[in-house]
Design a protein around this motif. Structure first.
Motif, PDB file in Angstrom:
ATOM      1  N   SER A 763     -72.587  22.659 -16.877  1.00  0.00           N
ATOM      2  CA  SER A 763     -72.190  23.061 -18.224  1.00  0.00           C
ATOM      3  C   SER A 763     -73.390  23.583 -18.985  1.00  0.00           C
ATOM      4  O   SER A 763     -74.543  23.289 -18.646  1.00  0.00           O
ATOM      5  CB  SER A 763     -71.571  21.868 -18.962  1.00  0.00           C
ATOM      6  N   PRO A 764     -73.155  24.395 -20.054  1.00  0.00           N
ATOM      7  CA  PRO A 764     -74.284  24.929 -20.833  1.00  0.00           C
ATOM      8  C   PRO A 764     -75.100  23.810 -21.454  1.00  0.00           C
ATOM      9  O   PRO A 764     -74.574  22.777 -21.835  1.00  0.00           O
ATOM     10  CB  PRO A 764     -73.591  25.780 -21.909  1.00  0.00           C
ATOM     11  N   CYS A 765     -76.394  24.059 -21.560  1.00  0.00           N
ATOM     12  CA  CYS A 765     -77.287  23.067 -22.160  1.00  0.00           C
ATOM     13  C   CYS A 765     -77.099  23.082 -23.667  1.00  0.00           C
ATOM     14  O   CYS A 765     -77.243  24.140 -24.305  1.00  0.00           O
ATOM     15  CB  CYS A 765     -78.745  23.370 -21.812  1.00  0.00           C
ATOM     16  N   PRO A 766     -76.780  21.941 -24.295  1.00  0.00           N
ATOM     17  CA  PRO A 766     -76.623  21.904 -25.747  1.00  0.00           C
ATOM     18  C   PRO A 766     -77.955  21.971 -26.490  1.00  0.00           C
ATOM     19  O   PRO A 766     -77.987  22.182 -27.692  1.00  0.00           O
ATOM     20  CB  PRO A 766     -75.931  20.559 -25.990  1.00  0.00           C
ATOM     21  N   GLY A 767     -79.070  21.818 -25.755  1.00  0.00           N
ATOM     22  CA  GLY A 767     -80.366  21.833 -26.417  1.00  0.00           C
ATOM     23  C   GLY A 767     -80.867  23.240 -26.684  1.00  0.00           C
ATOM     24  O   GLY A 767     -81.440  23.515 -27.735  1.00  0.00           O
ATOM     25  N   CYS A 768     -80.649  24.162 -25.744  1.00  0.00           N
ATOM     26  CA  CYS A 768     -81.182  25.515 -25.925  1.00  0.00           C
ATOM     27  C   CYS A 768     -80.111  26.583 -25.790  1.00  0.00           C
ATOM     28  O   CYS A 768     -80.356  27.753 -26.104  1.00  0.00           O
ATOM     29  CB  CYS A 768     -82.273  25.785 -24.901  1.00  0.00           C
ATOM     30  N   ALA A 769     -78.943  26.205 -25.280  1.00  0.00           N
ATOM     31  CA  ALA A 769     -77.818  27.126 -25.120  1.00  0.00           C
ATOM     32  C   ALA A 769     -78.130  28.242 -24.131  1.00  0.00           C
ATOM     33  O   ALA A 769     -77.284  29.094 -23.890  1.00  0.00           O
ATOM     34  CB  ALA A 769     -77.383  27.720 -26.461  1.00  0.00           C
ATOM     35  N   GLY A 770     -79.295  28.214 -23.548  1.00  0.00           N
ATOM     36  CA  GLY A 770     -79.633  29.282 -22.611  1.00  0.00           C
ATOM     37  C   GLY A 770     -79.605  28.828 -21.175  1.00  0.00           C
ATOM     38  O   GLY A 770     -79.477  29.643 -20.255  1.00  0.00           O
ATOM     39  N   ARG A 772     -78.491  25.702 -18.096  1.00  0.00           N
ATOM     40  CA  ARG A 772     -77.372  24.880 -17.686  1.00  0.00           C
ATOM     41  C   ARG A 772     -77.886  23.520 -17.238  1.00  0.00           C
ATOM     42  O   ARG A 772     -79.021  23.377 -16.812  1.00  0.00           O
ATOM     43  CB  ARG A 772     -76.584  25.550 -16.551  1.00  0.00           C
ATOM     44  N   LEU A 773     -77.034  22.537 -17.322  1.00  0.00           N
ATOM     45  CA  LEU A 773     -77.413  21.185 -16.961  1.00  0.00           C
ATOM     46  C   LEU A 773     -77.284  20.990 -15.458  1.00  0.00           C
ATOM     47  O   LEU A 773     -76.303  21.433 -14.836  1.00  0.00           O
ATOM     48  CB  LEU A 773     -76.532  20.169 -17.695  1.00  0.00           C
ATOM     49  N   ILE A 774     -78.283  20.314 -14.898  1.00  0.00           N
ATOM     50  CA  ILE A 774     -78.237  19.972 -13.475  1.00  0.00           C
ATOM     51  C   ILE A 774     -78.571  18.507 -13.329  1.00  0.00           C
ATOM     52  O   ILE A 774     -79.234  17.900 -14.178  1.00  0.00           O
ATOM     53  CB  ILE A 774     -79.215  20.811 -12.628  1.00  0.00           C
ATOM     54  N   GLY A 775     -78.084  17.895 -12.241  1.00  0.00           N
ATOM     55  CA  GLY A 775     -78.324  16.481 -12.012  1.00  0.00           C
ATOM     56  C   GLY A 775     -79.721  16.229 -11.464  1.00  0.00           C
ATOM     57  O   GLY A 775     -80.232  16.951 -10.607  1.00  0.00           O
ATOM     58  N   ARG A 776     -80.377  15.184 -11.975  1.00  0.00           N
ATOM     59  CA  ARG A 776     -81.702  14.785 -11.508  1.00  0.00           C
ATOM     60  C   ARG A 776     -81.748  13.270 -11.349  1.00  0.00           C
ATOM     61  O   ARG A 776     -80.860  12.556 -11.839  1.00  0.00           O
ATOM     62  CB  ARG A 776     -82.801  15.224 -12.483  1.00  0.00           C
ATOM     63  N   VAL A 777     -82.803  12.792 -10.679  1.00  0.00           N
ATOM     64  CA  VAL A 777     -82.954  11.357 -10.431  1.00  0.00           C
ATOM     65  C   VAL A 777     -84.374  10.948 -10.807  1.00  0.00           C
ATOM     66  O   VAL A 777     -85.349  11.595 -10.403  1.00  0.00           O
ATOM     67  CB  VAL A 777     -82.699  11.003  -8.950  1.00  0.00           C
ATOM     68  N   MET A 778     -84.526   9.876 -11.612  1.00  0.00           N
ATOM     69  CA  MET A 778     -85.854   9.350 -11.931  1.00  0.00           C
ATOM     70  C   MET A 778     -86.461   8.748 -10.665  1.00  0.00           C
ATOM     71  O   MET A 778     -85.831   7.923  -9.993  1.00  0.00           O
ATOM     72  CB  MET A 778     -85.754   8.267 -13.005  1.00  0.00           C
ATOM     73  N   LYS A 779     -87.700   9.159 -10.333  1.00  0.00           N
ATOM     74  CA  LYS A 779     -88.328   8.704  -9.088  1.00  0.00           C
ATOM     75  C   LYS A 779     -88.607   7.207  -9.092  1.00  0.00           C
ATOM     76  O   LYS A 779     -88.466   6.531  -8.087  1.00  0.00           O
ATOM     77  CB  LYS A 779     -89.640   9.459  -8.857  1.00  0.00           C
ATOM     78  N   ASP A 780     -89.051   6.679 -10.242  1.00  0.00           N
ATOM     79  CA  ASP A 780     -89.471   5.281 -10.249  1.00  0.00           C
ATOM     80  C   ASP A 780     -88.308   4.302 -10.314  1.00  0.00           C
ATOM     81  O   ASP A 780     -88.340   3.242  -9.706  1.00  0.00           O
ATOM     82  CB  ASP A 780     -90.442   5.017 -11.405  1.00  0.00           C
ATOM     83  N   SER A 781     -87.220   4.668 -11.072  1.00  0.00           N
ATOM     84  CA  SER A 781     -86.112   3.729 -11.255  1.00  0.00           C
ATOM     85  C   SER A 781     -84.864   4.107 -10.468  1.00  0.00           C
ATOM     86  O   SER A 781     -83.989   3.283 -10.261  1.00  0.00           O
ATOM     87  CB  SER A 781     -85.759   3.644 -12.752  1.00  0.00           C
ATOM     88  N   GLY A 782     -84.797   5.368 -10.021  1.00  0.00           N
ATOM     89  CA  GLY A 782     -83.605   5.819  -9.307  1.00  0.00           C
ATOM     90  C   GLY A 782     -82.427   6.131 -10.224  1.00  0.00           C
ATOM     91  O   GLY A 782     -81.337   6.489  -9.764  1.00  0.00           O
ATOM     92  N   ARG A 783     -82.631   6.025 -11.536  1.00  0.00           N
ATOM     93  CA  ARG A 783     -81.541   6.274 -12.477  1.00  0.00           C
ATOM     94  C   ARG A 783     -81.284   7.774 -12.581  1.00  0.00           C
ATOM     95  O   ARG A 783     -82.214   8.577 -12.600  1.00  0.00           O
ATOM     96  CB  ARG A 783     -81.902   5.698 -13.847  1.00  0.00           C
ATOM     97  N   ARG A 784     -80.017   8.158 -12.702  1.00  0.00           N
ATOM     98  CA  ARG A 784     -79.632   9.559 -12.701  1.00  0.00           C
ATOM     99  C   ARG A 784     -79.413  10.071 -14.128  1.00  0.00           C
ATOM    100  O   ARG A 784     -79.009   9.319 -15.002  1.00  0.00           O
ATOM    101  CB  ARG A 784     -78.351   9.766 -11.870  1.00  0.00           C
ATOM    102  N   PHE A 785     -79.719  11.373 -14.311  1.00  0.00           N
ATOM    103  CA  PHE A 785     -79.524  11.991 -15.618  1.00  0.00           C
ATOM    104  C   PHE A 785     -79.295  13.482 -15.420  1.00  0.00           C
ATOM    105  O   PHE A 785     -79.463  14.029 -14.323  1.00  0.00           O
ATOM    106  CB  PHE A 785     -80.748  11.742 -16.509  1.00  0.00           C
ATOM    107  N   LEU A 786     -78.879  14.154 -16.510  1.00  0.00           N
ATOM    108  CA  LEU A 786     -78.733  15.601 -16.519  1.00  0.00           C
ATOM    109  C   LEU A 786     -79.896  16.199 -17.279  1.00  0.00           C
ATOM    110  O   LEU A 786     -80.267  15.733 -18.351  1.00  0.00           O
ATOM    111  CB  LEU A 786     -77.409  16.002 -17.192  1.00  0.00           C
ATOM    112  N   GLY A 787     -80.473  17.267 -16.703  1.00  0.00           N
ATOM    113  CA  GLY A 787     -81.565  17.956 -17.366  1.00  0.00           C
ATOM    114  C   GLY A 787     -81.323  19.448 -17.356  1.00  0.00           C
ATOM    115  O   GLY A 787     -80.555  19.973 -16.538  1.00  0.00           O
ATOM    116  N   CYS A 788     -82.021  20.157 -18.247  1.00  0.00           N
ATOM    117  CA  CYS A 788     -81.803  21.596 -18.397  1.00  0.00           C
ATOM    118  C   CYS A 788     -82.566  22.371 -17.324  1.00  0.00           C
ATOM    119  O   CYS A 788     -83.701  22.023 -16.966  1.00  0.00           O
ATOM    120  CB  CYS A 788     -82.272  22.025 -19.792  1.00  0.00           C
ATOM    121  N   THR A 789     -81.916  23.457 -16.851  1.00  0.00           N
ATOM    122  CA  THR A 789     -82.587  24.340 -15.889  1.00  0.00           C
ATOM    123  C   THR A 789     -83.745  25.085 -16.547  1.00  0.00           C
ATOM    124  O   THR A 789     -84.594  25.654 -15.860  1.00  0.00           O
ATOM    125  CB  THR A 789     -81.599  25.357 -15.293  1.00  0.00           C
ATOM    126  N   GLY A 790     -83.819  25.061 -17.869  1.00  0.00           N
ATOM    127  CA  GLY A 790     -84.909  25.725 -18.572  1.00  0.00           C
ATOM    128  C   GLY A 790     -86.138  24.842 -18.740  1.00  0.00           C
ATOM    129  O   GLY A 790     -87.101  25.233 -19.403  1.00  0.00           O
TER     130      GLY A 790
END
Length: 808
Positions: A763-770, A772-790
């Motif tokens: 989906s479009p990133c609400p932070g910059c609108a330019g 898109r959100l992609i899934g990522r994983v924190m290396k130290d905790s393994g917790r998942r989040f969405l981050g912007c391709t920008g």
């Protein structure tokens, strides 16, 4: 409590046996009202320049020179525990015996600890030349008053401070003004090291620029009493050039044609018995020279072997001596020393049977004794050669034979000199006929060996027929032969030490020459330090060896060229001669330490000011004739030449434009290699630095790849690597996304929304609108989040609920 302060643990253990301190304790030996403790060499060292000027943690020429108003010493990190032991015992002591090595350095080691502990009680000095039982007992019975050796402390302290002031300040100035940065780009200066390096560099230049010249000799032989005897031509002075050679082929050929086959007569005969006294005993320098010449043993290896023979095996006397003589009182110990040699070396029994302990040699001379006598075998009757290393056995054999030679008598021989005149030309030959081997019994390989050093061909032979003036001498053959002059020989470690001893030959000022010829302190450096100085030049890549020969590296030549161009006095032994003169005055008590330091500070300030001026007005470093060795390979980033450097991991190449350009390349067979892809990557998309907007570059550290700003060191922003792209810093997603070190837009983009907004990957990133959100994983905790391709320009992120994590 009576406290004995030794220089090292082995000394303490030996002395403890003789003073009743038989109980081993923490860092000491104790007995009834007596304790023996020890340093481990210097427990204290001169503080670093940044102690006096904190801004010098990063070298800056504008902060030089550093001249401490109050000198500070730091405890060496590796000996903190023993330092604490010694300080505690000094504070408890009611009487102190200094038992460190009997020299300047030993005096400094002990008295700097006394200063640190604030010790003010009575002081005595144990002056030891050997560690065998008899020598230790004798020295303990004749303790010196502490005041007698105190001037040695002033001289040692003056040397230490002078070396620090000049070494630190000039090294920093040369490096920052003319160096290349990095560990391998440091340009070192030392008051003795630099003139020694200059000796080798100038010798190499002389060899390189040497142009051989042809000259001519005659190979001739004459019949004397029915025997063909080769003889050397002695040309008339009018035929010789300034170098003492016959330079014209026609002249030599003309004389050969004139003499060939002609009758001659014996014009002069000189014959009679002669004798040769045994060579003097060994000082450390003479031992190093001979070990280098005979066996190719490095100077430092000789010193290490001598130290082990003295301390570990108790087989020889104190090694760090510049004396080649013994006091006449030691004649009384001759039989015991010879008995010790017999016990250690039963294979030398037949040689020892020829020794006469009652005879004396020129080596026994009270007027020639300095702080220590020559190196000789100790009185220890239980020396075990089998426990020695090969090099220790070799050095012990040399010392034992040289001592034994003093009691074998002179070498007697019959010497004959015959001169023949034929066709108006003079020819000469000399010969020896051994009669009584004397001291040469100790050196079987030297017996009957003609001395041909610096002698013309055929001038010295082993034996000659009997001849009288007027006897006929018919020429059997005479031919002109062509020779060529030879360049100076490269130094070996042995001849380099000899050159350091006879440095007065390099000095024109007669007063200073006399100072450097002073027998007690002859030359530059001391017998105790010369090996270490040469070894340092090897370790710092200023010198190299080729077989036994010592030659300068390109780095060494470049450093001397730099110094000669900008501060030539630093490479001149005159400077060291002047300093040594002042140190001798300190030791004699005719000069104060304050005056010496004041003179040195004035000289140093003027020198640094001059070097600063030169550095400011000099052309760019890569174009300077004194720059460190460059390659023809240009820097891939800025085009300036790459320069060979060294790090703890080995050689590499760095840009000569450093610090403006910090590009490095690996070393491949002595040339710059290709840039490693993981070292600094510039390929692919550009990721701007959130702080300064310059491109981020992929780099590699000991922990693996990461991304760093290309504006380093002005900007030191970094991010972790995730799959070959800049990753998320934990600090940016663990409640700290609105960081004050980010510019305003980046901080705004990094803020998480006040209330979670349902989102899915793609989906479009609400932070910059330019983006898109992609899934990522924190290396130290393994917790998942969405981050912007920008990312990293947009740092929006959103934690994913646990149930949604599996859908990524």
């Amino acid at each position: 409590m009576k406290l004995y302060l030794c220089e090292k643990p082995s000394q303490a253990a030996e002395i403890a046996r003789h003073v009743g301190a038989r109980k081993r304790d923490n860092g000491c030996f104790t007995g009834d009202s007596v304790t023996v403790t020890y340093c481990i060499g210097h427990l204290l060292e001169q503080a670093k320049p940044e102690t006096y000027e904190p801004r010098l943690a990063r070298w800056d020429p504008e902060l030089l020179p550093v001249i401490p108003m109050q000198w500070q010493l730091d405890v060496k990190p590796t000996v903190k525990t023993q330092y604490g032991v010694v300080i505690r015992l000094l504070k408890q002591a009611s009487e102190l015996v200094i038992a460190t090595d009997a020299d300047r350095e030993g005096e400094v080691i002990a008295r700097e600890m006394m200063q640190a502990a604030g010790y003010r009680g009575p002081v005595s000095r144990l002056w030891l030349s050997a560690f065998d039982d008899a020598s230790v007992r004798k020295a303990l019975g004749k303790l010196l008053p502490g005041a007698k050796t105190a001037p040695m402390y002033a001289a040692g302290l003056g040397r230490s401070r002078a070396d620090w002031l000049a070494g630190m300040n000039v090294t920093m100035m040369l490096t920052t003004g003319f160096g290349t940065g990095g560990k391998g780009g440091t340009l070192h200066f030392g008051r003795v090291q630099t003139p020694v390096l200059a000796l080798v560099v100038r010798r190499e230049r002389a060899i390189r620029t040497f142009v051989p010249k042809a000259y001519y000799e005659l190979q001739a032989s004459f019949e004397l009493a029915g025997v063909a005897v080769p003889m050397a031509w002695r040309p008339a002075p009018a035929l010789l050039d300034p170098d003492g050679h016959v330079a014209q082929a026609a002249t030599a050929k003309s004389v050969a044609d004139k003499v060939r086959g002609q009758p001659g007569r014996v014009d002069h005969v000189e014959a009679g018995p002669e004798r040769e006294a045994p060579p003097l005993l060994f000082s450390l320098a003479s031992l190093q020279r001979e070990a280098s010449a005979r066996y190719g043993i490095k100077a430092q290896a000789v010193l290490d072997a001598c130290q082990a023979l003295y301390e570990k095996h108790k087989a020889t006397t104190y090694p760090r001596t510049d004396c080649e003589y013994l006091p006449s009182s030691m004649l009384a110990e001759t039989a015991m020393v010879l008995q010790g040699i017999r016990a250690a070396r039963p294979d030398m029994a037949s040689l020892l049977a020829c020794a006469d302990p009652s005879s004396t040699s020129r080596a026994f001379n009270d007027r020639k004794i300095t702080a220590h006598h020559a190196i000789i075998p100790s009185l220890n009757p239980r020396v075990s050669v089998g426990n020695m290393s090969k090099s220790e056995q070799t050095i012990y054999d040399m010392i034992a034979r040289r001592y034994l030679a003093q009691f074998l008598g002179d070498f007697h021989f019959h010497k004959t000199v015959i001169e023949v005149v034929c066709a108006g030309e003079r020819f000469r030959v000399s010969g020896k006929t051994p009669q009584v081997p004397g001291w040469k019994r100790a050196y079987p390989e030297e017996q009957d060996k003609p001395n041909t050093k610096d002698a013309p061909p055929a001038e010295d032979v082993a034996a000659l027929p009997s001849a009288q003036t007027g006897d006929p001498a018919r020429n059997l053959h005479c031919d002109a032969v062509s020779r060529k002059t030879k360049p100076p020989r490269r130094y070996t470690e042995g001849t380099l030490i000899a050159a350091m001893e006879s440095i007065d030959k390099e000095i024109e000022d007669e007063r200073l020459r006399k100072i450097m010829r002073n027998k007690e302190k002859a030359g530059i450096g001391t017998d105790a330090t010369r090996a270490a100085i040469i070894e340092n030049l090897f370790k710092r890549d200023y010198l190299a060896t080729e077989k036994k020969q010592v030659l300068p590296t390109p780095r060494g030549e470049a450093l001397i060229t730099l110094i000669e161009a900008n501060a030539p006095q630093l490479a001149d032994p005159v400077l060291t001669a002047e300093w040594e003169d002042r140190l001798m005055q300190l030791e004699a008590g005719t000069l104060t330490l304050e005056v010496f330091e004041g003179e040195l500070s004035t000289w140093l300030s003027e020198l640094i000011a001059r070097l600063k001026s030169v550095a400011r007005t000099a052309p760019q470093r890569p174009d300077m004739p004194h720059a460190m060795p460059d390659s023809t390979e240009p820097c891939p980033a800025c085009g300036k030449p790459m320069r060979s450097l060294k790090s703890a991991k080995g050689p590499f190449w760095g840009c000569s434009g450093y610090p403006d350009c910090s590009v490095t390349l690996p070393d491949v067979d002595g040339r710059p290699g290709q840039r490693r892809a993981t070292s600094v990557s510039t390929a692919g998309p550009v990721y701007p630095c959130p702080r300064c907007r310059k491109p981020l570059r992929q780099r590699t550290s000991s922990r693996g790849p990461f991304w760093g700003c290309s504006g380093f060191p002005a900007c030191n922003y970094t991010q972790p690597d995730e799959g070959g792209k800049p990753g998320v810093r934990p600090a940016d997603v663990q409640g700290k996304s609105a960081r004050q070190d980010l510019p305003g837009p980046a901080r705004q983009a990094a803020k998480p929304p006040s209330a979670p907004v349902p989102a899915v990957a793609g989906s479009p990133c609400p932070g910059c609108a330019g983006g898109r959100l992609i899934g990522r994983v924190m290396k130290d905790s393994g917790r998942r989040f969405l981050g912007c391709t920008g990312f990293p320009a947009c740092r929006h992120f959103q934690w994913l609920p646990q149930q949604q994590s599996s859908s990524i």
